[in-house]
Design an enzyme around this catalytic site. Structure first.
Site, short mmCIF file in Angstrom:
data_model
loop_
_atom_site.label_atom_id
_atom_site.label_comp_id
_atom_site.label_asym_id
_atom_site.label_seq_id
_atom_site.Cartn_x
_atom_site.Cartn_y
_atom_site.Cartn_z
N HIS A 156 0.83 -1.22 0.00
CA HIS A 156 0.00 0.00 0.00
C HIS A 156 0.86 1.26 0.00
O HIS A 156 0.44 2.31 0.48
CB HIS A 156 -0.94 0.03 1.21
CG HIS A 156 -1.75 -1.22 1.37
ND1 HIS A 156 -3.00 -1.37 0.83
CD2 HIS A 156 -1.46 -2.39 1.98
CE1 HIS A 156 -3.46 -2.59 1.12
NE2 HIS A 156 -2.53 -3.23 1.81
N SER A 278 15.43 20.93 -16.72
CA SER A 278 14.27 21.78 -16.93
C SER A 278 14.71 23.02 -17.68
O SER A 278 15.84 23.49 -17.52
CB SER A 278 13.67 22.16 -15.58
OG SER A 278 12.99 23.39 -15.66
N LYS A 284 16.93 20.92 -11.72
CA LYS A 284 16.14 19.70 -11.94
C LYS A 284 16.90 18.55 -12.60
O LYS A 284 17.74 18.75 -13.47
CB LYS A 284 14.92 20.05 -12.81
CG LYS A 284 13.88 20.83 -12.08
CD LYS A 284 13.27 20.05 -10.92
CE LYS A 284 11.84 19.85 -11.04
NZ LYS A 284 11.15 18.88 -11.54
N GLU A 291 9.17 8.06 -17.03
CA GLU A 291 7.83 8.62 -17.25
C GLU A 291 7.30 8.22 -18.63
O GLU A 291 6.12 7.87 -18.80
CB GLU A 291 7.86 10.14 -17.12
CG GLU A 291 8.07 10.60 -15.68
CD GLU A 291 8.47 12.07 -15.59
OE1 GLU A 291 7.89 12.89 -16.32
OE2 GLU A 291 9.37 12.39 -14.80
#
Ligand code: ARG
Length: 463
Positions: A156, A278, A284, A291
């Site tokens: 979980h 970025s 970043k 992704e």
């Protein structure tokens, strides 16, 4: 060769919009080498049956061979060709003249396209199995490098129990081993039966040796039913399913790598080659590789849904709908291959930084309960007692190490004297020595088992 193959029956021009709408090129180019090889086998069968002269057979096979050698990039298809099969026939006629007009004797594009796509699916399944095995090896190598490092395993997405990092990584290697096996099975099934000789649907009226033809193309035998032969797309749906499941597995890993790269988890650092920066925020390091793999898995699931939706309402036998079965297959195959490669690279170059559970961590609660059980208490009572102790430890702002020995004995006299053994994550892991469990010796046994599974899959791939 002017006009369409069927211009005798329909001499007029097609509506240009419909003509473009119905054309299956350039997607058909995926079938290029397979269609040529199937045509060569067909030409030899025509020759053996004396349906064409030896000279014509030679001329035809030579022309097909030349096209194969020149390669798909040199193939002169045009916008006017309805599909790859008609384009190849047109070019062969242009090159060898009348012999070319005999090429399509005793076959239909229905058995032709089915044969070529079976052969494509076989090759694609094998290539995908190879990629899945590379990925499995990358996960295995990282697991070996992780040694006996401990992490808090989660259920979980909440801290659950200590496990070895290796154990966790190996779960992905096992998924990939099953993917490799599924790809090999899909590849094998694709060459189970050859559709060539099924004609449009009823078989061929000529004495073609379709059994020999099947063997020459690497199939085990011809289809037992010619109607099934031109309509069956099970092999194609199975391969697309294997792709959808494999990319779903990769997507689970991708999700985990994304979460684990967040400083709040701080469990992994993807290499610079697999992150992007970025345009605005200079600090970043975004896990875009993971992704995109996660996102693309959705489109592969879409391919599977597309194929199944296409098939479910089709009456027998061939219908032009079946032209639309292949673009989703090609997309699924290419996307899965690329996703496997990207995740193999990302995993190979990733650095894992596991934060091990501390002595007395709340993730050892089950160990405390099991300790009471070993001392004779029914598990349900032990669960309740340790549940209360967990709440108290949490209120004190820490873990079980905040509780005094007196608090433990007050909760149950069965806790005894040796709680340091119970609350030590290393010793907790060592107790989980069931088959497939997290104890170092169980993980080592698992690695040996995995190595032998991967070895047999590699052998199956080359044999
Ligand atoms: N391009 C077609 C396909 O992919 C080839 C078969 C065409 N057959 C036909 N009867 N129109 O399915």
């Amino acid at each position: 060769m002017a006009g369409k193959l069927w211009s005798g029956r329909l001499p007029g021009q097609l509506d240009p919009g419909f003509e473009a709408f119905s054309c299956s090129l350039p997607a058909d180019l995926h079938l290029f080498e397979h269609d040529l090889k199937a045509s060569m086998a067909h030409v030899r069968a025509l020759g053996r049956a004396q349906m064409i002269s030896a000279t014509d057979a030679q001329a035809l096979e030579g022309a097909l061979q030349d096209l194969l050698q020149a390669g798909v990039d040199a193939f002169p298809w045009t916008d006017q060709d309805e599909d790859l099969h008609t384009a190849i026939e047109r070019v062969v006629v242009e090159r060898v003249g009348e012999a070319g007009l005999r090429l399509h004797t005793g076959r239909s594009r229905n058995d032709q396209v089915a044969t070529a796509s079976h052969l494509y699916a076989h090759q694609a399944g094998q290539e995908l199995a190879g990629e899945a095995l590379e990925f499995a090896q990358a996960a295995l190598t990282q697991a070996q490098a992780a040694g006996d490092q401990i992490i808090v395993g989660m259920t979980h997405l909440q801290p659950a129990q200590p496990v070895l990092l290796a154990h966790h990584l190996l779960a992905y290697a096992w998924m990939a081993s099953r993917d490799a096996e599924r790809f090999l099975t899909a590849a094998a099934r694709s060459r189970h039966s050859s559709p060539l000789g099924a004609g449009a649907l009823a078989g061929t009226g000529f004495d073609l040796d379709v059994g020999q033809c099947a063997l020459e193309m690497g199939f085990a035998a011809p289809y037992a039913n010619s109607i099934d032969a031109v309509s069956d797309r099970d092999y194609l749906a199975e391969l697309t399913f294997a792709c959808a499941l494999a990319t779903s597995h990769l997507s689970r890993l991708a999700e985990e790598l994304i979460l684990w790269s967040h400083p709040a988890f701080g469990r992994v650092r993807l290499a610079d080659q697999f992150v992007t920066g970025s345009s605005m925020m200079p600090q970043k390091r975004n896990p875009d590789s993971a992704e995109l793999v996660r996102a693309k898995s959705g489109s592969v699931i879409g391919d599977l849904v597309g194929v199944l939706s296409l098939l479910k309402g089709l009456p027998l036998a061939y219908m032009r709908d079946l032209q639309e079965d292949k673009p989703p297959l090609y997309h699924a195959v290419e996307t899965t291959k690329n996703s496997l490669r990207i995740m193999t690279g990302a995993l190979q170059t990733a650095t894992f930084m596991p934060a091990a559970p501390a002595y007395g961590d709340l993730s050892l609660a089950t160990e405390l309960a099991d300790h009471l059980v070993r001392a004779g208490m029914p598990f349900r009572q032990a669960h309740a007692i340790v549940g209360q102790l967990s709440a108290t430890a949490e209120e004190l702002g820490g873990n079980f190490s905040r509780l005094t020995r007196a608090e433990f004995s007050q909760a149950s006299s069965l806790f005894g004297e040796h709680l340091e053994v119970v609350l030590d994550p290393k010793q907790a892991i060592a107790r989980h020595h069931s088959v497939g469990g997290s104890a170092p010796q169980a993980v080592r046994a698992q690695i040996e088992r995995l190595e032998s599974v991967l070895q047999s899959l590699r052998q199956a791939l080359v044999s």
